[in-house]
Design a protein around this motif. Structure first.
Motif, PDB file in Angstrom:
ATOM      1  N   SER A 251       0.756  -1.313   0.012  1.00 17.99           N
ATOM      2  CA  SER A 251       0.082   0.037  -0.155  1.00 17.99           C
ATOM      3  C   SER A 251       0.907   1.380  -0.033  1.00 17.99           C
ATOM      4  O   SER A 251       2.035   1.523   0.696  1.00 17.99           O
ATOM      5  N   GLY A 252       0.412   2.182  -0.881  1.00 15.47           N
ATOM      6  CA  GLY A 252       1.023   3.728  -0.740  1.00 15.47           C
ATOM      7  C   GLY A 252       0.955   4.278   0.327  1.00 15.47           C
ATOM      8  O   GLY A 252       1.870   4.593   0.937  1.00 15.47           O
ATOM      9  N   ILE A 253      -0.352   4.784   0.764  1.00 10.83           N
ATOM     10  CA  ILE A 253      -0.634   5.799   1.757  1.00 10.83           C
ATOM     11  C   ILE A 253      -1.608   4.829   2.738  1.00 10.83           C
ATOM     12  O   ILE A 253      -2.824   4.215   2.218  1.00 10.83           O
ATOM     13  N   SER A 254      -1.238   4.848   3.958  1.00  8.70           N
ATOM     14  CA  SER A 254      -2.478   3.996   4.749  1.00  8.70           C
ATOM     15  C   SER A 254      -2.807   5.314   5.706  1.00  8.70           C
ATOM     16  O   SER A 254      -2.220   5.765   6.426  1.00  8.70           O
ATOM     17  N   LEU A 255      -4.364   5.166   5.656  1.00  8.29           N
ATOM     18  CA  LEU A 255      -4.938   5.875   6.839  1.00  8.29           C
ATOM     19  C   LEU A 255      -5.739   4.798   7.744  1.00  8.29           C
ATOM     20  O   LEU A 255      -6.819   4.794   8.203  1.00  8.29           O
ATOM     21  N   GLY A 256      -4.979   3.850   8.048  1.00  7.80           N
ATOM     22  CA  GLY A 256      -5.492   2.500   8.710  1.00  7.80           C
ATOM     23  C   GLY A 256      -5.311   2.553  10.271  1.00  7.80           C
ATOM     24  O   GLY A 256      -5.135   3.223  10.819  1.00  7.80           O
ATOM     25  N   LYS A 257      -5.551   0.979  10.711  1.00  8.55           N
ATOM     26  CA  LYS A 257      -5.672   0.914  11.882  1.00  8.55           C
ATOM     27  C   LYS A 257      -4.597   0.683  12.766  1.00  8.55           C
ATOM     28  O   LYS A 257      -3.609   0.387  12.168  1.00  8.55           O
ATOM     29  N   TYR A 258      -4.467   0.726  14.255  1.00 11.57           N
ATOM     30  CA  TYR A 258      -3.467   0.463  14.982  1.00 11.57           C
ATOM     31  C   TYR A 258      -3.366  -1.016  15.251  1.00 11.57           C
ATOM     32  O   TYR A 258      -4.096  -1.618  14.623  1.00 11.57           O
ATOM     33  N   LYS A 259      -2.087  -1.233  15.935  1.00 14.39           N
ATOM     34  CA  LYS A 259      -2.095  -2.877  16.106  1.00 14.39           C
ATOM     35  C   LYS A 259      -2.784  -3.406  17.434  1.00 14.39           C
ATOM     36  O   LYS A 259      -2.735  -2.554  18.215  1.00 14.39           O
ATOM     37  N   GLN A 260      -3.618  -4.243  17.161  1.00  6.24           N
ATOM     38  CA  GLN A 260      -4.152  -4.808  18.083  1.00  6.24           C
ATOM     39  C   GLN A 260      -3.667  -6.337  18.493  1.00  6.24           C
ATOM     40  O   GLN A 260      -3.733  -7.285  17.904  1.00  6.24           O
ATOM     41  N   PRO A 261      -2.467  -6.396  19.447  1.00  2.74           N
ATOM     42  CA  PRO A 261      -1.901  -7.456  19.510  1.00  2.74           C
ATOM     43  C   PRO A 261      -2.490  -8.998  19.318  1.00  2.74           C
ATOM     44  O   PRO A 261      -2.220  -9.760  18.650  1.00  2.74           O
ATOM     45  N   GLU A 262      -3.716  -8.783  20.287  1.00  2.00           N
ATOM     46  CA  GLU A 262      -4.298 -10.197  20.351  1.00  2.00           C
ATOM     47  C   GLU A 262      -5.382 -10.248  19.288  1.00  2.00           C
ATOM     48  O   GLU A 262      -6.018 -11.518  19.235  1.00  2.00           O
TER      49      GLU A 262
END
Length: 673
Positions: A251-262
């Motif tokens: 992906s070029g640009i991400s306006l995405g989610k943070y990491k939810q480890p579980e």
């Protein structure tokens, strides 16, 4: 404070104009709210990790002093190529250069990725263009043309990688088809990101005027930590403007989610819950952990040229809410066809709550735009889509059945999703496995697809409807969950044109039977809604007592009504049979196609010569029934009503108007951007 960066400067600068830094990261370590980082032309082979946030009033601005003069890249020059045989060369790279992340040991993987596609996150580039990875050295020595690529001739430029564990080296083999790599521009990917904070909450950053390319990004599904080559990483108020963004592995640009480890790629890792359920879990967890209008989103991406990325040009889930994406040129995404899965498109966004997409030119993508789940308050306006449906006949193979692509796909959302004043020129215009959509003043020269299907989860013997959330209007808070009933569409003041059907596409789609995800329709018009009720027909189901104790009925799970008004149909495009005021022209031959005028995108059509003198009223929010499930009107993000009195160019309509995206035939003769 203003800091200066010059790639040609010696190390040890202090960031002054007279003694600049030679790395952008040196400025990124110390820049604070209100500071500006001016970057001189040059190639910056580094990962820029902004350490500090700006504020709404005082953002931190990173600006290329010459538009596209400063180039941030995740690649390094590949040197010391040794001939193996014929056109095949190899080079050995010390793994020290990669640090903790070696993209030639890391495979692309994640939820909704088709895992039988073998691909490392790294790439090899010849003259700035990524070559094709293969699984064996033999395939480098004797490459075969890959016909599913949109550029099959270049698929003969192949590469293969292996590890020399004894020397801790990455070995790259490549077939350069007669080019000497020691005198050519050959690079290999080293870094995972180019401009991307490692920490969350680094808000109010502006990135202006840069080239950004060649990052070894990972697959970015909605249930994972969604990274991109550029991105705000779960923050608020970024502006990405006037940039060229290209050759990201995923992906070029991400306006995405943070990491939810579980819960990160849980479907892939745990397997006992399917992806739909883990996605619902992700959304609810995010709301508990601070996903709100106050903390997340409200980004702007504008005037960027985004192209040649493997998965998406722009991706996002949850993190892109309340954003504005305008005046971008997004093209040639996923054309290599070396990555496959359900998260691909020029733009692929989940939860585009109150996001506005306007004046974008989107073409030659596997899919133009894909709005998946929670396209609530979303507006797609004044965009030009074309060549997003398998544009070349060599792509028409059995492998493409069910994956023909289209300009816009809206999936399992409850709306309101507003499409107005757009031009849809691909053979398949809008895929509508959804409800709660209003189409107003569009020019539609492609089909509606997936009407009444595509919303289940692919079971064999069990019922598997996908329940998706809807939200408090103009907020992130979840108001409820519901499956998709279909319908609830309002189709007003559009022009429908049946283009001459490409024979191979027609045959390809007709061969696609018993496929629940897509009805494979390539015929233009609203006729696919023939079985859907008008509001009056639907309303009759609720006459009398309908609460507890009333006779059993399907009324709460039947198709929702469809409204049509003021639509015009040409070249055999067909209205739905309940459309009372449809204007059907079966006499004149309408031409329509993409052209360029003075090097700028334009439209060539004679349709406006054949419009009758019928005048239509100017529509407003109050003329469009609200979206059924969220009970929300088709309105602006601030809750104010919309008056549809501007056309594709923003030209004001008179007190009465004609259908389609232009106020008159003189407008259509202009370059569109």
């Amino acid at each position: 404070m203003t800091y200066y960066v010059n790639a040609s400067a010696p190390a040890g600068g202090n960031g002054s104009k007279e003694n600049p830094f030679n790395k952008i990261q040196s400025a990124a370590e110390i820049a604070k709210a209100g500071d500006e980082v001016l970057v001189l032309p040059g190639i910056y082979r580094e990962y820029v990790n902004p350490k500090n946030a700006g504020t709404k009033e005082n953002p931190i601005v990173y600006r290329s002093t010459e538009k596209l003069g400063a180039h941030i890249t995740g690649a390094e020059v590949a040197k010391n190529w040794e001939k193996v045989e014929g056109n095949v060369y190899k080079t050995a790279i010390s793994n020290e250069i990669f640090g903790d992340y070696n993209p030639y040991k890391t495979l692309v993987s994640g939820d909704w990725f088709i895992a039988y596609f073998m691909a490392h996150t790294g790439d090899v580039f010849l003259n700035g263009k990524s070559m094709y990875e293969v699984k064996t050295l033999e395939e480098v020595k004797n490459p075969k043309k890959y016909e599913l690529s949109w550029d099959p001739d270049f698929t003969l430029y192949t590469w293969y990688t292996e590890q020399d564990e004894s020397k801790d080296q990455t070995i790259l083999y490549a077939n350069f088809q007669g080019t000497d790599p020691n005198t050519a521009d050959v690079e290999f990917t080293v870094r995972e990101n180019c401009f991307y904070p490692s920490e969350e909450g680094i808000s109010y950053i502006t990135l202006s005027g840069f080239k950004v390319s060649k990052a070894a990004t990972q697959w970015a599904p909605p249930t994972a930590y969604q990274e991109g080559m550029i991105g705000p990483h779960w923050s608020k108020g970024w502006i990405i403007e006037d940039c060229e963004v290209f050759e990201s592995k995923c992906s070029g640009i991400s306006l995405g989610k943070y990491k939810q480890p579980e819960n990160d790629n849980k479907w892939l890792k745990w397997k006992y819950k399917d992806g739909t359920q883990t996605e619902r879990d992700c959304i609810c967890q995010a709301q508990l952990e601070g996903w709100s209008k106050e903390n997340i989103g409200s980004h702007i991406i504008r005037r960027c040229d985004i192209h040649d990325c493997g998965q998406t040009g722009i991706v996002g889930h949850l993190g892109g809410v309340f954003s504005l994406i305008e005046d971008n040129h997004i093209h040639h995404i996923n054309n290599k066809q070396n990555l496959a899965g359900a998260e691909i498109g020029g733009i692929k966004m989940h939860a585009a709550i109150d996001v506005i997409y306007r004046r974008n030119h989107i073409h030659h993508c596997t899919r133009g735009m894909w709005l998946d789940w929670q396209a609530q308050g979303t507006r797609v306006t004044q965009n030009y889509f074309h060549d997003n449906c398998l544009p070349f006949d060599h792509l028409m193979t059995d492998a493409a059945i069910g994956g023909a692509g289209e300009d816009l796909f809206i999936e399992v959302s409850h709306g309101p999703t507003l499409l107005d004043n757009n031009i849809f020129l691909s053979d398949r215009a809008v895929k509508l496995a959804t409800q709660g959509v209003a189409l107003v003043h569009n020019l539609i020269a492609g089909s509606f697809t997936a009407i009444g299907c595509g919303v289940n989860n692919g079971t064999i013997n069990r019922v598997s409807p996908r329940y998706t959330p809807y939200h408090v209007p103009h907020q992130t808070e979840v108001a409820g969950f519901m499956t998709i009933l279909h319908g609830d569409c309002k189709i007003f003041h559009n022009i429908f044109i049946q283009q001459e059907m490409r024979e191979k596409l027609r045959i390809n789609m007709e061969n696609c039977t018993n496929f629940d995800w897509d009805d494979s329709n390539v015929r233009v018009g609203t006729f696919k809604y023939n079985k859907y009720p008008t509001f009056e027909e639907w309303d009759k189901q609720f006459e009398g007592y309908c609460g507890m104790g009333s006779p059993a009925s399907d009324r709460y799970y039947s198709e929702l009504p469809v409204w049509t008004k003021g639509n015009f149909y040409f070249n055999g495009a067909l209205p739905m049979d309940k459309e009372k005021d449809a204007v059907v022209d079966s006499k004149n031959k309408v031409e329509i196609k993409y052209v360029e005028k003075d090097g700028k995108p334009a439209l060539e059509t004679n349709v406006y010569n054949f419009l009758p003198d019928t005048k239509l009223n100017i529509l407003t929010t109050e003329d469009i029934p609200m979206a059924f499930e969220p009970e929300q009107k088709y309105e602006n993000p601030d809750g104010s009503p919309i008056t549809f009195d501007e056309d594709f160019f923003g030209t004001k309509r008179n007190s009465s108007t004609i259908p389609g995206p232009f106020v008159d035939k003189t407008e259509v003769q202009k370059p569109l951007f």
